[in-house]
Design a protein around this motif. Sequence first.
Motif, mmCIF file in Angstrom:
data_model
loop_
_atom_site.group_PDB
_atom_site.id
_atom_site.type_symbol
_atom_site.label_atom_id
_atom_site.label_comp_id
_atom_site.label_asym_id
_atom_site.label_seq_id
_atom_site.Cartn_x
_atom_site.Cartn_y
_atom_site.Cartn_z
ATOM 1 N N ALA A 16 0.832 -1.212 0.000
ATOM 2 C CA ALA A 16 0.000 0.000 0.000
ATOM 3 C C ALA A 16 0.864 1.258 0.000
ATOM 4 O O ALA A 16 0.514 2.262 -0.612
ATOM 5 C CB ALA A 16 -0.929 -0.005 1.207
ATOM 6 N N GLY A 37 -7.029 3.670 -4.144
ATOM 7 C CA GLY A 37 -6.083 2.581 -3.887
ATOM 8 C C GLY A 37 -4.628 3.005 -3.920
ATOM 9 O O GLY A 37 -3.727 2.184 -3.756
ATOM 10 N N THR A 42 -3.931 4.839 3.897
ATOM 11 C CA THR A 42 -2.902 4.074 4.617
ATOM 12 C C THR A 42 -1.821 5.007 5.150
ATOM 13 O O THR A 42 -1.353 4.845 6.284
ATOM 14 C CB THR A 42 -2.289 3.002 3.688
ATOM 15 O OG1 THR A 42 -3.344 2.198 3.158
ATOM 16 C CG2 THR A 42 -1.313 2.117 4.440
ATOM 17 N N GLU A 170 -10.348 12.542 3.096
ATOM 18 C CA GLU A 170 -11.437 12.963 2.200
ATOM 19 C C GLU A 170 -12.519 13.742 2.950
ATOM 20 O O GLU A 170 -13.693 13.387 2.931
ATOM 21 C CB GLU A 170 -12.015 11.747 1.484
ATOM 22 C CG GLU A 170 -10.920 11.062 0.683
ATOM 23 C CD GLU A 170 -11.437 10.050 -0.324
ATOM 24 O OE1 GLU A 170 -12.602 10.191 -0.736
ATOM 25 O OE2 GLU A 170 -10.664 9.168 -0.695
HETATM 26 N N1 LIG Z 1 -6.462 -3.304 6.004
HETATM 27 C C1 LIG Z 1 -6.124 -3.617 4.752
HETATM 28 N N2 LIG Z 1 -6.012 -4.911 4.361
HETATM 29 C C2 LIG Z 1 -5.642 -5.229 3.104
HETATM 30 N N3 LIG Z 1 -5.370 -4.328 2.146
HETATM 31 C C3 LIG Z 1 -5.478 -3.038 2.462
HETATM 32 C C4 LIG Z 1 -5.863 -2.602 3.782
HETATM 33 N N4 LIG Z 1 -5.866 -1.244 3.794
HETATM 34 C C5 LIG Z 1 -5.519 -0.848 2.556
HETATM 35 N N5 LIG Z 1 -5.272 -1.920 1.756
HETATM 36 C C6 LIG Z 1 -4.852 -1.866 0.352
HETATM 37 O O1 LIG Z 1 -3.831 -0.913 0.247
HETATM 38 C C7 LIG Z 1 -3.976 -0.139 -0.935
HETATM 39 C C8 LIG Z 1 -4.087 1.325 -0.600
HETATM 40 O O2 LIG Z 1 -5.329 1.557 0.051
HETATM 41 P P1 LIG Z 1 -5.773 2.967 0.620
HETATM 42 O O3 LIG Z 1 -7.068 2.752 1.328
HETATM 43 O O4 LIG Z 1 -4.670 3.543 1.404
HETATM 44 O O5 LIG Z 1 -5.979 3.798 -0.718
HETATM 45 P P2 LIG Z 1 -6.590 5.253 -0.916
HETATM 46 O O6 LIG Z 1 -5.611 6.041 -1.700
HETATM 47 O O7 LIG Z 1 -7.022 5.800 0.390
HETATM 48 O O8 LIG Z 1 -7.860 4.967 -1.834
HETATM 49 P P3 LIG Z 1 -9.297 5.700 -1.891
HETATM 50 O O9 LIG Z 1 -9.107 6.951 -2.672
HETATM 51 O O10 LIG Z 1 -10.173 4.713 -2.582
HETATM 52 O O11 LIG Z 1 -9.727 5.943 -0.468
HETATM 53 C C9 LIG Z 1 -5.181 -0.701 -1.660
HETATM 54 O O12 LIG Z 1 -4.751 -1.619 -2.606
HETATM 55 C C10 LIG Z 1 -5.957 -1.389 -0.551
HETATM 56 O O13 LIG Z 1 -6.717 -2.449 -1.060
#
Ligand SMILES: Nc1ncnc2c1ncn2[C@@H]1O[C@H](COP(=O)(O)OP(=O)(O)OP(=O)(O)O)[C@@H](O)[C@H]1O
Length: 253
Positions: A16, A37, A42, A170
């Motif tokens: 991530a 994603g 994260t 967000e």
């Molecule tokens: N607890 C978790 N278990 C497994 N995979 C995770 C977990 N948290 C995040 N991921 C994976 O890590 C990657 C980054 O996720 P993250 O939620 O940080 O993205 P994001 O930039 O916040 O996306 P969005 O704009 O959709 O909120 C993704 O591929 C997600 O599926």
Amino acid sequence: MIYCDNLTRAFGTATALDRVTLKVAEGEFVALVGSSGAGKSTLLRSLNGFVSPTAGLVVVAGRDVGALRGRDLQRHRSEVGMIYQQFHLVERASAFRNALSGAASRISAWRTWLAAAPVAERAAALDALTRVGLADRWAQRVDTLSGGQRQRVAVARTLVQNPRVVLADEPVASLDPASAERVLTLLASLAHDDGRTVVASLHQVEFASRFCDRIVALDHGHVVIDAPTAQVTTDQWETLYHGEQHDLAVEAV
Ligand SMILES: Nc1ncnc2c1ncn2[C@@H]1O[C@H](COP(=O)(O)OP(=O)(O)OP(=O)(O)O)[C@@H](O)[C@H]1O
Ligand SMILES: [Mg+2]
């Protein structure tokens, strides 16, 4: 105020965050952008200690967050402000009670809820509601407020909490444009008037450009842009947000 050095977080085989190196100063308002994603949530969760690094270092307000355990970790979480897309308020309580709950780590829970909180904390809650433009709504139940008003209550709660670092995941994604502008103006004020460090994930390029000092873009867990807002070019924005769509269009042909 924030320092990440090669911060990496894997979930099973998925990475991530991939060697994220980042510094954010006091009083800065940083937009965290990137497609779904990309790792924005994260990264924010690593900063407040809800996600621990697989490798690398994350330091917030002088604390090595990845090394914190137990009480120290709890304290860190209570000292970092968090604002969420879905507000995370106590819906059945008033705007005032919600704002006051920002003081929860300083006063025991029953005092927050029985309105027996110290006068100074109650005054802080009213001041915060005044600052977000909701002084006249203090007694209103949060579930009867609009989305924009709810998010402003969440900002008021953060003001009462009085953190040096505010993270917003967000914060305006569920709001209409006028409410979004109002919330972003408040977040900018937390940075520029109060000197807090504010990091907000945002999807709208226009908002990021108008309100934030700096843009940090993630793509598949990598930092692909880290620059003052004025230096981010239209091309960079296009690549960031339309790269995937472009690929899809090509595949469809
Ligand atoms: N607890 C978790 N278990 C497994 N995979 C995770 C977990 N948290 C995040 N991921 C994976 O890590 C990657 C980054 O996720 P993250 O939620 O940080 O993205 P994001 O930039 O916040 O996306 P969005 O704009 O959709 O909120 C993704 O591929 C997600 O599926
Ligand atoms: Mg997210």
